[in-house]
Motif scaffolding. Structure first.
Motif, PDB file in Angstrom:
ATOM      1  N   ARG A 507      35.113  48.076  31.313  1.00  0.00           N
ATOM      2  CA  ARG A 507      35.574  48.869  30.173  1.00  0.00           C
ATOM      3  C   ARG A 507      34.811  48.536  28.892  1.00  0.00           C
ATOM      4  O   ARG A 507      34.720  49.374  27.993  1.00  0.00           O
ATOM      5  CB  ARG A 507      37.068  48.643  29.963  1.00  0.00           C
ATOM      6  N   THR A 508      34.290  47.318  28.793  1.00  0.00           N
ATOM      7  CA  THR A 508      33.612  46.914  27.558  1.00  0.00           C
ATOM      8  C   THR A 508      32.097  46.928  27.677  1.00  0.00           C
ATOM      9  O   THR A 508      31.405  46.942  26.667  1.00  0.00           O
ATOM     10  CB  THR A 508      34.056  45.500  27.159  1.00  0.00           C
ATOM     11  N   GLY A 509      31.582  46.861  28.902  1.00  0.00           N
ATOM     12  CA  GLY A 509      30.144  46.803  29.112  1.00  0.00           C
ATOM     13  C   GLY A 509      29.537  45.444  28.900  1.00  0.00           C
ATOM     14  O   GLY A 509      28.326  45.270  29.026  1.00  0.00           O
ATOM     15  N   GLY A 510      30.350  44.445  28.613  1.00  0.00           N
ATOM     16  CA  GLY A 510      29.846  43.093  28.390  1.00  0.00           C
ATOM     17  C   GLY A 510      30.256  42.143  29.482  1.00  0.00           C
ATOM     18  O   GLY A 510      30.486  42.541  30.626  1.00  0.00           O
ATOM     19  N   ARG A 511      30.369  40.875  29.120  1.00  0.00           N
ATOM     20  CA  ARG A 511      30.749  39.843  30.085  1.00  0.00           C
ATOM     21  C   ARG A 511      32.239  39.535  29.985  1.00  0.00           C
ATOM     22  O   ARG A 511      32.846  39.682  28.927  1.00  0.00           O
ATOM     23  CB  ARG A 511      29.950  38.564  29.839  1.00  0.00           C
ATOM     24  N   ALA A 512      32.774  39.073  31.095  1.00  0.00           N
ATOM     25  CA  ALA A 512      34.164  38.623  31.138  1.00  0.00           C
ATOM     26  C   ALA A 512      34.284  37.591  32.239  1.00  0.00           C
ATOM     27  O   ALA A 512      33.548  37.627  33.233  1.00  0.00           O
ATOM     28  CB  ALA A 512      35.118  39.785  31.395  1.00  0.00           C
ATOM     29  N   LEU A 513      35.169  36.663  32.042  1.00  0.00           N
ATOM     30  CA  LEU A 513      35.429  35.680  33.102  1.00  0.00           C
ATOM     31  C   LEU A 513      36.921  35.465  33.222  1.00  0.00           C
ATOM     32  O   LEU A 513      37.672  35.590  32.256  1.00  0.00           O
ATOM     33  CB  LEU A 513      34.695  34.370  32.837  1.00  0.00           C
ATOM     34  N   ALA A 514      37.369  35.178  34.440  1.00  0.00           N
ATOM     35  CA  ALA A 514      38.781  34.974  34.731  1.00  0.00           C
ATOM     36  C   ALA A 514      38.945  33.655  35.471  1.00  0.00           C
ATOM     37  O   ALA A 514      38.162  33.335  36.373  1.00  0.00           O
ATOM     38  CB  ALA A 514      39.330  36.118  35.572  1.00  0.00           C
ATOM     39  N   VAL A 515      39.957  32.900  35.078  1.00  0.00           N
ATOM     40  CA  VAL A 515      40.264  31.612  35.702  1.00  0.00           C
ATOM     41  C   VAL A 515      41.745  31.593  36.043  1.00  0.00           C
ATOM     42  O   VAL A 515      42.589  31.996  35.231  1.00  0.00           O
ATOM     43  CB  VAL A 515      39.929  30.439  34.755  1.00  0.00           C
ATOM     44  N   SER A 516      42.072  31.152  37.245  1.00  0.00           N
ATOM     45  CA  SER A 516      43.455  30.998  37.674  1.00  0.00           C
ATOM     46  C   SER A 516      43.593  29.649  38.362  1.00  0.00           C
ATOM     47  O   SER A 516      42.804  29.323  39.258  1.00  0.00           O
ATOM     48  CB  SER A 516      43.856  32.129  38.627  1.00  0.00           C
ATOM     49  N   VAL A 517      44.596  28.858  37.941  1.00  0.00           N
ATOM     50  CA  VAL A 517      44.714  27.474  38.412  1.00  0.00           C
ATOM     51  C   VAL A 517      46.162  27.169  38.761  1.00  0.00           C
ATOM     52  O   VAL A 517      47.081  27.530  38.009  1.00  0.00           O
ATOM     53  CB  VAL A 517      44.221  26.484  37.336  1.00  0.00           C
ATOM     54  N   ALA A 518      46.358  26.506  39.888  1.00  0.00           N
ATOM     55  CA  ALA A 518      47.658  25.943  40.261  1.00  0.00           C
ATOM     56  C   ALA A 518      47.420  24.490  40.641  1.00  0.00           C
ATOM     57  O   ALA A 518      47.064  24.188  41.795  1.00  0.00           O
ATOM     58  CB  ALA A 518      48.282  26.720  41.407  1.00  0.00           C
TER      59      ALA A 518
END
Length: 669
Positions: A507-518
């Motif tokens: 949607r933005t055309g840039g970079r994104a990162l996602a982190v999920s931790v348990a």
């Protein structure tokens, strides 16, 4: 002055003179007090040595030092405070022997046998016991005094000695006389105390807050006007939580924006009702009550904005916008630099206390910062601003690794966050959830979670959650924004995760990162995307490792480097978060996320699909009707019922979940 050198005669003569001066005439006296009023002496002749010795022989013990010295000056006393009309001399003291059966409450009030062994000193009183305890003795041989009034519905009040008890009763006399001035209550004591109150005011403005508090505390004990309002201001900045009153200031329209918001915040936090609110204000009707009710409404809705005049008010506005997106350290420096230019709204105004109720700025004022604020000279002629705070986009040196620190209490919580480059925080909901997604009012993590329950939120592994948003750019961060959620279980199957990084970057055309931790499950998921395509990612779950994306993981982020047999506890998580912060120049604001308030929105599910052949179930958790003990509880339930009534037939106020199609649930599963 020690117990041994205390000048009982001077003290008792002064008290007697003050008591006589507070009485308008003999017609207002209790029966038998006219002689004392005319003589201006509340006491009696002192007990000679032989009478003291005889009393000790009859009682079978030596009397404690300060009580014995008192008896040598006055063998008994009238009007010890407001509720003990006659205090025993040598002929009236007797063993109490639990005369009223109060020993059964020993475990509750901590008296531990006092009722059976105490020496009773009250002769005539308003249901008030005065008991000397030979089982509670200090190094000087002083017995503690316990004062118990059944009508107070409270444990006995302890005084470390008879002298301390009498000093406290003298203060009680002053408080009552000042509160019911049949005649003007002015004497050498009140004049000296009032002079110290004014000196304390100047000390407080000059930054000598500890000296000011000591003087004001004494003045409050004597019931001096002005003292309570000023002392409460100083105490609130040190986060002393006893209920504030601010003396007479709530009834002064000039202080509406300062003390009333703090009273409102305390009122909301404790769930009090409208009757308590009116009592706190001491105003039932009129324009002031209307304005105060509006302040209460704003505080309850987390919409209250503190306002101040002049340069300090301008700094408050700047600081609020900085804190809004997580730059809480910058916001605090902005406030601190402008504090010397703060101006009081009235003669009893010592500090910008209304700031503590501001939705965004109030949480910034920790006890340590509060003491720093109080130590800063302010409100004085010629106050100059300090060095302006450097504008920072986000969290500065917090980094990401703080997320892997062991919590001070409880079990480590799962968490997840998304970082999106080149997007302002207020545009983040649309980037993650699509057009129409909007920000909610600022909330703490706990407030955001609570409102999910109130709305009957759907719960599942990785499902929708209340995400807090803000700037994520540390030094050189390049304009990142974050959406962070705590206590959200990410699920355990790698193939379930639909990383929001892909959606956001598309949607933005840039970079994104996602982190999920348990942490407790040994689960760590990372996904990095650009322009709608996942570049690289991996999921670690215990000994299992899965990779995804078209590009290899950079060496600094390689999971083999951080996880495995060589990593103990949360070392792998800590190392990888440190590497992520360095790789992308990002940080999450620790204080803002753990103690402050940030805007929130309903982040969509990270696990929107189910595997082939699986079935699913869904559940909503909703509030049932609370016991209607407070306005806030009733309002919350009414709002909930109006939103959800009728969804499940026959269950008023409950929320249901409609059946979903075979391939996908209607919401997260």
């Amino acid at each position: 002055m020690t117990e041994q050198t205390f000048d009982w005669r001077s003290f008792l003569v002064r008290w007697s003179e003050e008591w006589a001066g507070a009485c308008p005439g003999p017609e207002e006296l209790r029966a038998g007090d006219e002689e004392a009023w005319r003589a201006r002496w509340l006491g009696f002749d002192g007990a000679p040595a032989d009478r003291l010795a005889a009393a000790e022989t009859e009682l079978g013990c030596a009397l404690p030092p300060s009580y014995r010295e008192f008896l040598a000056v006055s063998d008994g006393w009238r009007h010890a405070g407001g509720f003990v009309y006659r205090l025993a001399g040598t002929d009236g003291a007797r063993w109490h022997r639990d005369a009223y059966g109060l020993s059964e409450y020993d475990d509750e009030d901590g008296t531990q046998g006092m009722w059976e062994r105490a020496l009773q000193l009250d002769v005539e009183s308003d249901a008030t016991l005065v008991l000397l305890d030979p089982g509670d003795v200090d190094a000087d041989g002083e017995w503690a005094v316990y004062c118990h009034a059944s009508w107070r519905a409270a444990p006995p009040e302890r005084h470390p000695s008879f002298k301390a008890f009498m000093l406290a009763m003298h203060q009680e006399f002053h408080r009552l006389a000042a509160d019911r001035p049949v005649v003007p209550f002015v004497n050498a004591t009140t004049r000296a105390l009032d002079a110290r109150v004014e000196a304390a005011r100047l000390d407080a403005l000059a930054g000598a807050h500890e000296r000011a508090q000591a003087a004001l505390t004494e003045a409050v004990a004597f019931g001096r006007p002005r003292a309570a309002g000023m002392l409460d201001q100083l105490r609130r900045f040190e986060r002393h939580w006893p209920e504030p009153t601010f003396g007479e200031l709530p009834g002064d329209p000039g202080y509406l924006g300062e003390v009333v918001p703090v009273l409102a915040a305390h009122h909301v936090r404790n769930g009090h009702d409208a009757a308590v609110w009116g009592y706190k204000l001491r105003v039932d009707t009129g324009d002031l009550r209307t304005a105060a009710d509006e302040v209460l409404r704003q505080v309850r809705g987390r919409a209250y904005r503190y306002r101040a005049a002049g340069p300090f008010g301008e700094a408050v506005d700047r600081a609020r916008e900085q804190a809004r997106w997580g730059a809480t350290d910058t916001a605090w420096r902005t406030l601190r630099a402008a504090l010397p230019q703060w101006t009081p709204v009235g003669p009893d105004h010592l500090a910008p206390v209304g700031l503590l109720a501001d939705t965004l700025l109030g949480p910034l004022i920790t006890a340590e910062r509060g003491r720093e604020l109080l130590a800063t000279p302010r409100g004085l002629p010629g106050g100059a601003a300090g060095e302006p705070a450097r504008e920072e986009p986000g969290a500065g040196g917090d980094g990401l690794a703080w997320l892997a620190l062991e919590p001070r209490s409880g079990r480590p919580e799962p968490y997840r966050f998304v970082l999106v480059e080149g997007v302002a925080p207020d545009a983040l909901p649309a980037a993650l959830a699509g057009e129409g997604a909007v920000l909610d009012p600022p909330a703490t993590r706990w407030e955001a979670d609570r409102e999910r329950f109130r709305d009957g939120a759907l719960f599942s592994s990785g499902g929708p959650a209340a995400a807090l948003v803000g700037h994520a750019g540390g030094d050189g961060g390049g304009g990142w924004s974050f959406a962070f959620e705590a206590r959200t279980w990410p699920g355990t199957a790698e193939q379930r995760i639909a990383t929001p990084a892909v959606t956001a970057s598309g949607r933005t055309g840039g970079r994104a990162l996602a982190v999920s931790v348990a942490p407790e499950e040994g689960f760590f998921h990372l996904s990095v995307a650009e322009a709608g395509q996942e570049r690289y990612g991996f999921t670690v779950h215990g000994p299992e490792l899965g990779r995804s994306g078209a590009a290899p993981v950079p060496p600094a982020l390689d999971p083999d480097r951080h996880f495995g047999p060589h990593a103990h506890g949360r070392q792998g998580e800590h190392g990888l978060l440190t590497a992520l912060a360095a790789e992308f120049g990002v940080a999450l604001p620790r204080f803002a996320l753990t103690e402050g308030r940030l805007h929130a929105f309903a982040d969509p599910s990270w696990t929107p699909t189910r595997l082939p052949g699986e079935v699913y179930s869904e559940a909503r958790i909703v509030l049932t009707e609370p016991h209607p003990t407070s306005d806030s509880a009733r309002e919350a339930f009414s709002a909930l019922r109006s939103r959800t009534a009728g969804v499940v037939p026959g269950v008023p106020g409950a929320a249901g979940v409609p059946d979903g199609p075979p391939g996908r649930p209607p919401e997260a599963s």
